[in-house]
Design a protein around this motif. Structure first.
Motif, short mmCIF file in Angstrom:
data_model
loop_
_atom_site.label_atom_id
_atom_site.label_comp_id
_atom_site.label_asym_id
_atom_site.label_seq_id
_atom_site.Cartn_x
_atom_site.Cartn_y
_atom_site.Cartn_z
N ILE A 1 0.68 -1.01 0.08
CA ILE A 1 -0.19 0.08 -0.11
C ILE A 1 0.80 1.26 0.03
CG2 ILE A 1 -1.58 1.23 1.32
CD1 ILE A 1 -2.82 -1.42 2.27
N ALA A 2 2.09 1.29 0.83
CA ALA A 2 2.65 2.51 0.99
C ALA A 2 3.44 2.52 -0.47
CB ALA A 2 3.73 2.19 2.13
N ALA A 3 4.17 1.51 -0.95
CA ALA A 3 4.69 1.45 -2.15
C ALA A 3 3.88 2.16 -3.42
CB ALA A 3 5.25 0.24 -2.52
N ASP A 4 2.58 1.73 -3.41
CA ASP A 4 1.68 2.33 -4.35
C ASP A 4 1.11 3.87 -3.90
OD1 ASP A 4 0.20 2.06 -6.64
OD2 ASP A 4 -1.58 1.25 -5.71
N ASP A 5 1.74 4.47 -3.15
CA ASP A 5 1.42 5.66 -2.66
C ASP A 5 -0.03 5.90 -2.13
OD1 ASP A 5 2.14 8.26 -2.12
OD2 ASP A 5 1.35 9.20 -3.99
N TYR A 6 -0.44 4.96 -1.49
CA TYR A 6 -1.91 4.76 -0.53
C TYR A 6 -3.03 5.10 -1.50
CZ TYR A 6 1.59 5.14 3.06
OH TYR A 6 2.46 4.71 4.03
N GLN A 7 -2.83 4.44 -2.73
CA GLN A 7 -3.91 4.52 -3.73
C GLN A 7 -5.10 3.84 -3.58
OE1 GLN A 7 -4.01 7.22 -6.39
NE2 GLN A 7 -2.32 7.76 -4.64
N VAL A 8 -5.28 3.51 -2.11
CA VAL A 8 -6.42 2.42 -1.95
C VAL A 8 -7.86 2.76 -2.21
CG1 VAL A 8 -4.95 1.07 -0.17
CG2 VAL A 8 -6.10 2.91 0.55
N VAL A 9 -7.97 3.96 -2.32
CA VAL A 9 -9.31 4.56 -2.80
C VAL A 9 -9.59 4.15 -4.13
CG1 VAL A 9 -10.94 6.52 -2.83
CG2 VAL A 9 -9.17 6.48 -1.08
N HIS A 10 -8.59 3.88 -5.02
CA HIS A 10 -8.99 3.73 -6.37
C HIS A 10 -8.57 2.42 -6.96
CE1 HIS A 10 -7.47 8.05 -5.86
NE2 HIS A 10 -8.76 8.26 -6.07
N ARG A 11 -7.71 1.65 -6.19
CA ARG A 11 -7.15 0.19 -6.42
C ARG A 11 -6.62 -0.61 -5.26
NH1 ARG A 11 -3.85 3.82 -9.23
NH2 ARG A 11 -1.66 3.87 -8.36
N ARG A 12 -6.52 -1.67 -5.48
CA ARG A 12 -6.21 -2.54 -4.43
C ARG A 12 -4.59 -2.75 -4.48
NH1 ARG A 12 -8.55 -8.49 -2.53
NH2 ARG A 12 -10.22 -7.35 -1.82
N ALA A 13 -3.90 -2.75 -3.57
CA ALA A 13 -2.71 -3.08 -3.44
C ALA A 13 -2.40 -4.69 -3.27
CB ALA A 13 -1.95 -2.36 -2.44
N VAL A 14 -1.57 -4.96 -4.07
CA VAL A 14 -1.19 -6.47 -4.10
C VAL A 14 0.33 -6.74 -3.62
CG1 VAL A 14 -1.28 -8.66 -5.32
CG2 VAL A 14 -3.00 -7.02 -5.33
N VAL A 15 0.64 -7.89 -2.77
CA VAL A 15 2.11 -8.25 -2.66
C VAL A 15 2.53 -8.87 -3.85
CG1 VAL A 15 3.55 -9.72 -1.32
CG2 VAL A 15 1.67 -8.40 -0.30
N PRO A 16 3.57 -8.43 -4.57
CA PRO A 16 3.94 -9.20 -5.72
C PRO A 16 4.01 -10.64 -5.57
CG PRO A 16 5.22 -7.43 -5.45
CD PRO A 16 4.52 -7.54 -4.05
N ARG A 17 3.68 -11.61 -6.67
CA ARG A 17 3.73 -13.00 -6.63
C ARG A 17 5.27 -13.53 -6.37
NH1 ARG A 17 1.35 -15.94 -11.93
NH2 ARG A 17 -0.31 -14.79 -11.00
N GLY A 18 6.26 -12.86 -6.81
CA GLY A 18 7.53 -13.36 -6.30
C GLY A 18 7.73 -13.31 -4.95
N ARG A 19 7.44 -12.14 -4.39
CA ARG A 19 7.71 -11.96 -3.01
C ARG A 19 6.91 -12.91 -2.27
NH1 ARG A 19 10.53 -10.47 1.33
NH2 ARG A 19 9.29 -9.48 2.87
N ARG A 20 5.69 -13.28 -2.62
CA ARG A 20 4.90 -14.19 -1.97
C ARG A 20 5.49 -15.51 -2.05
NH1 ARG A 20 0.41 -12.05 -4.73
NH2 ARG A 20 0.06 -13.91 -5.69
N ALA A 21 6.18 -15.94 -3.17
CA ALA A 21 6.88 -17.09 -3.29
C ALA A 21 7.99 -17.37 -2.35
CB ALA A 21 7.23 -17.36 -4.69
N LEU A 22 8.79 -16.16 -2.26
CA LEU A 22 9.90 -16.24 -1.48
C LEU A 22 9.41 -16.50 0.07
CD1 LEU A 22 12.05 -13.52 -2.91
CD2 LEU A 22 12.40 -15.97 -3.06
#
Length: 344
Positions: free
Chosen positions: A274-295
């Protein structure tokens, strides 16, 4: 639930096997973070978490996913019917026809889970039908006791701990709350579409934000620095809740810790996204990148393997399950994998 998972858990009754399979099917449709965490569990440890999460998902779907033409009164009747079925299923010697109720009632019986925790959950689900905002954080915490904290408390008898359960309970409850608060921040825009604001109104107002401003931002796609400041303030509250929950991980039985720790890191990582996306949660959902989840999941697998082969001989695991072969096959999984309403 796969046949191997059911066999490993010692669930042999055909009707119960079908019931647990239905819960797993419900869960497989929702929640990448949740399902990834549960895959870290040993085969024999997955049934109870699927049952408990399946019930939570079933109730949540009545509130938010039931046929769009359903009225509030119809949704309330459906929740009331679900609550009655659950109460009946919890009574000794009572057979229920609904597979989700069969599975969750079986899990509750195996682990002596307090039925009041389920009633508190249902009360919060009913409030979602009419309550669209919370004036203060204290008001929101009262709601989240039933919608999130009780999930952690339901899970503790399943988890097993190396300390008395009462010592771990506040941390388990905090973990459920932290996960749900993360959802609330991530889903600001989607909740607005449902007419709801879950962030406390006094926190928003302290930064000059109200419903009208949020809805304007959602509608136009325009940002506002006041909204960004309010969202950052909410993030700080959530991170504090994660710090309250963190000591509880070491209180869990060793084999449950990798799953909990993985879910903890994955969910807290949503805040980073959310922070990396500059707190744009009013407009879109922030997602943890797939590669990060896999690691993170890979690290969890390594930790699970270590826990399997290294267990101190003086470790005492406290569990609500009876001392039996069936209990030994019980689920050891974290409340954190849930979130009571963890993933919408």
């Amino acid at each position: 639930m796969t046949a191997r998972e059911l066999n490993a858990a010692g669930i042999t009754d055909p009707g119960l096997r079908h019931a647990y399979q239905q819960c797993r099917t419900l869960n497989a449709r929702h929640g990448r973070t949740y399902f990834l965490a549960t895959r870290l569990l040993p085969l024999e440890h997955r049934a109870a978490v699927h049952a408990l999460y399946g019930f939570a998902r079933w109730a949540d779907d009545i509130v938010d996913v039931l046929d769009d033409t359903a009225t509030t009164a119809q949704r309330r009747r459906a929740l009331d019917e679900l609550g009655r079925d659950l109460d009946a299923g919890m009574r000794p010697g009572t057979r229920t026809t609904g597979p989700v109720i069969q599975a969750v009632a079986d899990t509750a019986e195996r682990y002596a889970i307090d039925p009041q925790l389920f009633r508190d959950f249902m009360a919060s689900m009913r409030s979602d039908l009419t309550v669209t905002s919370y004036a203060t954080y204290a008001d929101l915490r009262s709601y989240m006791h039933g919608s999130a904290a009780v999930i952690g408390l339901q899970m503790l008898p399943v988890l097993g701990t190396v300390v008395p359960a009462a010592e771990a309970e506040p941390h388990a409850a905090a973990l459920g709350v932290a996960f749900q608060l993360t959802n609330f921040l991530r889903d600001v825009g989607e909740d607005l579409d449902r007419g709801r604001i879950y962030l406390p109104l006094d926190l928003l107002a302290a930064h000059g934000v109200d419903r009208d401003l949020l809805e304007w931002s959602r509608r136009t796609g325009e940002g506002d620095p006041r909204i960004t400041r309010a969202l950052k303030a909410a993030e700080h509250v959530i991170r504090r809740t994660y710090r309250e929950a963190a000591p509880g991980i070491a209180m869990l039985s060793p084999r449950s810790r990798p799953c909990i720790r993985t879910a903890f890191v994955l969910y807290r990582g949503i805040l980073d996204a959310i922070a990396a996306d500059d707190y744009q949660v009013v407009h879109r959902r922030a997602v943890v990148p797939r590669g990060r989840r896999a690691l993170i999941a890979l690290d969890g697998l390594v930790s699970r393997a270590r826990a399997r082969h290294r267990r101190a001989p003086d470790t005492v695991v406290h569990t609500g399950a009876p001392n039996s072969a069936a209990a030994a096959a019980a689920a050891v999984v974290a409340a954190g994998a849930f979130q009571g309403r963890l993933e919408r």
